[in-house]
Write a protein that holds these residues in place. Structure first.
Motif, PDB file in Angstrom:
ATOM      1  N   TRP A  79      -0.895  -6.094   9.509  1.00 15.73           N
ATOM      2  CA  TRP A  79      -1.106  -6.427   8.315  1.00 15.73           C
ATOM      3  C   TRP A  79       0.168  -6.397   7.476  1.00 15.73           C
ATOM      4  N   ILE A  80       0.169  -7.251   6.199  1.00 16.27           N
ATOM      5  CA  ILE A  80       0.934  -7.159   5.218  1.00 16.27           C
ATOM      6  C   ILE A  80       0.497  -6.681   3.934  1.00 16.27           C
ATOM      7  N   CYS A  81       1.005  -5.575   3.427  1.00 17.71           N
ATOM      8  CA  CYS A  81       0.541  -5.231   2.157  1.00 17.71           C
ATOM      9  C   CYS A  81       1.435  -5.716   1.115  1.00 17.71           C
ATOM     10  N   ILE A  82       0.801  -6.109   0.027  1.00 23.23           N
ATOM     11  CA  ILE A  82       1.450  -6.722  -1.084  1.00 23.23           C
ATOM     12  C   ILE A  82       0.988  -6.045  -2.421  1.00 23.23           C
ATOM     13  N   HIS A  83       1.888  -5.004  -2.868  1.00 24.62           N
ATOM     14  CA  HIS A  83       1.461  -4.346  -4.328  1.00 24.62           C
ATOM     15  C   HIS A  83       1.725  -5.073  -5.170  1.00 24.62           C
TER      16      HIS A  83
END
Length: 154
Positions: A79-83
């Motif tokens: 997955w990619i996490c974008i904060h």
């Protein structure tokens, strides 16, 4: 705000890192929340244009890892996490069964699968290819982007 000097070189090196990243998989390999941050110094915090370029790079790296993981014979999650508030925390993750802990598959119960991406980067994410969910708390909003085709979902 200090002027961002060496921008051309910075992004040339960023894209070189993305385009040459190699997981070096072998038959005994495993992942324990392996992740990589592309905006380690938080330069995307000062400019939407720079932030968007980093998000593009994370998506490109994610696609590169998915291609490499096609040969991985064990179950895995990616997955990619974008904060929303802190670009230094943006990362691409790979997780699989591992000898360190029995936390596979990783599940996040608080994820909202019906969230909408922010206008600032919704055009960068292909919703035909990716599932998007988000986690919201009092102090942060995090978007999780996953392939619809590969890996086990969160």
């Amino acid at each position: 705000m200090k002027k961002f000097r060496g921008k051309k070189r910075y992004f040339r090196n960023l894209w070189k890192e993305v385009n040459t990243f190699d997981l070096q998989l072998d038959h005994d390999y495993w992942f324990d929340f392996f992740h990589t941050h592309l905006d380690f110094f938080g330069v995307g915090k000062n400019s939407l244009k720079i932030r968007r370029e980093h998000i593009k790079a994370h998506i490109s790296l994610y696609n590169r890892l998915l291609k490499q993981l096609e040969a991985f014979e064990k179950p895995y999650q990616t997955w990619i996490c974008i904060h929303e508030q802190d670009p230094m925390l943006d990362a691409v993750y790979v997780h699989s069964p591992n000898p360190n802990d029995d936390d596979f598959p990783h599940k996040l119960e608080e994820l909202d699968p019906n969230c909408k991406l922010p206008h600032t980067f919704k055009d960068l994410v292909d919703l035909h290819q990716f599932d998007v969910s988000c986690y919201r708390s009092e102090c942060e909003e995090v978007y999780y982007i996953q392939s619809k085709e590969q890996g086990i979902s969160l």
